[in-house]
Design a protein around this motif. Structure first.
Motif, short mmCIF file in Angstrom:
data_model
loop_
_atom_site.label_atom_id
_atom_site.label_comp_id
_atom_site.label_asym_id
_atom_site.label_seq_id
_atom_site.Cartn_x
_atom_site.Cartn_y
_atom_site.Cartn_z
N ARG A 35 34.70 40.59 50.84
CA ARG A 35 34.80 39.36 50.04
C ARG A 35 33.90 39.44 48.82
O ARG A 35 34.27 39.02 47.72
CB ARG A 35 34.41 38.15 50.89
CG ARG A 35 35.55 37.61 51.72
CD ARG A 35 36.50 36.84 50.83
NE ARG A 35 37.73 36.49 51.53
CZ ARG A 35 38.81 36.01 50.94
NH1 ARG A 35 38.85 35.84 49.63
NH2 ARG A 35 39.88 35.71 51.64
N GLN A 36 32.69 39.93 49.04
CA GLN A 36 31.74 40.03 47.92
C GLN A 36 32.22 41.04 46.89
O GLN A 36 32.07 40.83 45.69
CB GLN A 36 30.35 40.40 48.44
CG GLN A 36 29.66 39.22 49.12
CD GLN A 36 28.25 39.57 49.56
OE1 GLN A 36 28.06 40.52 50.30
NE2 GLN A 36 27.28 38.81 49.10
N ALA A 37 32.80 42.12 47.37
CA ALA A 37 33.31 43.15 46.45
C ALA A 37 34.46 42.59 45.61
O ALA A 37 34.59 42.90 44.43
CB ALA A 37 33.78 44.36 47.24
N ALA A 38 35.26 41.72 46.23
CA ALA A 38 36.40 41.14 45.51
C ALA A 38 35.96 40.03 44.55
O ALA A 38 36.71 39.66 43.65
CB ALA A 38 37.41 40.59 46.52
N ASP A 39 34.76 39.51 44.77
CA ASP A 39 34.29 38.37 43.97
C ASP A 39 32.81 38.58 43.65
O ASP A 39 31.94 37.85 44.12
CB ASP A 39 34.50 37.08 44.79
CG ASP A 39 34.08 35.83 44.05
OD1 ASP A 39 33.80 35.91 42.83
OD2 ASP A 39 34.03 34.75 44.70
N PRO A 40 32.51 39.61 42.84
CA PRO A 40 31.09 39.99 42.63
C PRO A 40 30.24 38.90 41.97
O PRO A 40 29.03 38.87 42.16
CB PRO A 40 31.19 41.24 41.74
CG PRO A 40 32.56 41.25 41.19
CD PRO A 40 33.44 40.49 42.13
N LYS A 41 30.88 38.01 41.21
CA LYS A 41 30.11 36.94 40.57
C LYS A 41 29.94 35.73 41.50
O LYS A 41 29.29 34.75 41.13
CB LYS A 41 30.81 36.48 39.29
CG LYS A 41 30.73 37.51 38.16
CD LYS A 41 31.35 36.95 36.91
CE LYS A 41 31.24 37.97 35.78
NZ LYS A 41 32.08 37.57 34.63
N GLY A 42 30.54 35.80 42.66
CA GLY A 42 30.41 34.70 43.61
C GLY A 42 31.06 33.42 43.13
O GLY A 42 30.55 32.33 43.36
N GLU A 43 32.20 33.55 42.48
CA GLU A 43 32.86 32.35 41.95
C GLU A 43 33.47 31.50 43.05
O GLU A 43 33.49 30.28 42.95
CB GLU A 43 33.91 32.75 40.91
CG GLU A 43 33.24 33.19 39.61
CD GLU A 43 34.21 33.72 38.59
OE1 GLU A 43 35.41 33.82 38.89
OE2 GLU A 43 33.76 34.05 37.48
#
Lengths: 117, 246
Positions: B46-54
């Motif tokens: 999940r973090q890899a798919a959303d590195p900015k944490g949006e």
């Protein structure tokens, strides 16, 4: 300090206004419950709003919530947080509390530690 | 990073039921901030798919580190400027007779299952009260409702979650915040993975609907409590147990 008091009174005024739109002006010496018609949950809302704005919670350890009866008491409680902080802050960081960047968790942790010591 | 997306905090949101809750909330278009003791493949992906944490933010936090819980919530408030929902999902269970249980196992269960939920809830209220809105779902257990050997401490913490739900609902209802509780029965999960086929069959036989629950059964109840369809429901508990405690 004026900015801090204004911030606090504006938040109190906002919550009071939601409950009683006719009460637009508040004085620091008015009683929160008897004069302004606030309940304990309203006080919790005020403190939550101020924590978001100021990033400090004087009631976590420094001040007893039961000592707060007026908006003036609230101002004094928050001033205590920032006075302690200003005493230890370097001069270039001692701008008005309500306008400077939030003191942050580290400083609050430090405040709590000093209060315990 | 502020926008109109609702923000949910999920404790223990890295595996099992917690992971399913996070996935469901994301599917509903919510931003989810979760924490757990350690990363999993799910959180890493999940973090890899959303590195900015949006839409997904995760931190490694041990639930018994109470000051970190408050810091996590304050961090979420700084990042997303709101907290709309909290799911108190994190829990641990040490099975064994109370007479023989170690102090550390008692302490850890009370700390993780109950104290952490209380501290996390208090921190989230600081975000919800200014908004005059919010929804909290506490995860209890059928063990809070019916006695079973070997889970006395776990049951005590889960029963406490029901008490927390009811009193807090009364306390914060005037502030526009709802508090409800889901009590899962036995469902297919890591918790039941160690059960023998015979044990699982016995549970199914004792369940009026003649099966174990699924993660989706539990998530559906949580989704309902968090939804506008439950806007007039607070202080309530749903046992999602196929009628096991009826």
């Amino acid at each position: 300090m004026d900015n801090l008091n204004e911030t606090i009174l504006a938040v109190v005024r906002g919550v009071v206004k939601e409950k009683n739109p006719e009460l637009t002006a508040i004085r620091p010496d008015q009683l929160l419950v008897e004069d302004l018609g606030l309940r304990s949950l309203d006080l919790a809302r005020i403190i939550a709003k101020l924590e978001v704005k100021l990033d400090v919670d004087p009631f976590a350890e420094l001040v007893s919530i039961t000592s707060i009866r007026t908006p003036g008491d609230l101002c004094a409680a928050y001033a205590k947080c920032f006075e302690d902080e200003e005493e230890s802050a370097p001069p270039e960081e001692s701008e008005p509390a309500a306008t400077r960047s939030r003191p942050g968790l580290e400083s609050q942790r430090e405040l709590r530690k000093r209060a315990r010591d | 990073m502020s926008d109109d997306r609702r923000v949910a905090i999920v404790s223990g949101g890295s595996r099992g039921l917690g992971q399913a809750i996070v996935e469901d909330l994301l599917k509903q278009g919510m931003t989810v901030a979760a924490f757990s003791r350690s990363a999993t493949r799910f959180t890493e992906e999940r973090q890899a798919a959303d590195p900015k944490g949006e839409s997904f933010y995760w931190e490694a936090i041990d639930g018994s580190d109470f000051p970190r819980l408050g810091e996590f919530v304050r961090g979420v408030l700084r990042r997303y400027e709101r907290v709309d929902a909290l799911v108190n999902n994190m829990a641990t269970m040490s099975e064994g007779l109370l007479a023989l249980m170690r102090d550390a196992d008692i302490h850890r269960q009370v700390a993780m299952n109950l104290e952490a939920a209380i501290y996390l809830t208090r921190a989230c209220l600081k975000g919800m009260l200014p908004q005059a809105a919010g929804s909290i779902v506490n995860i209890a257990s059928v063990n809070a409702l019916r006695g079973h050997t070997g889970v006395a401490v776990y049951s005590a913490t889960k029963a406490a979650m029901v008490g927390l739900t009811k009193s807090l609902a009364v306390e914060v209802g005037p502030g526009g915040i709802r508090v409800n509780c889901v009590a899962p029965g036995y469902f297919q999960s890591e918790m039941t993975s160690g059960f023998s086929d015979e044990q699982l069959a016995r549970i199914a036989r004792r369940t009026p609907l003649r099966r174990l629950g699924t993660v989706e059964d539990i998530v559906a109840a949580i989704r309902f409590f968090l939804s506008p369809q439950a806007a007039f429901i607070t202080g309530q508990m749903i046992a999602v147990d196929g009628g096991f405690t009826s």
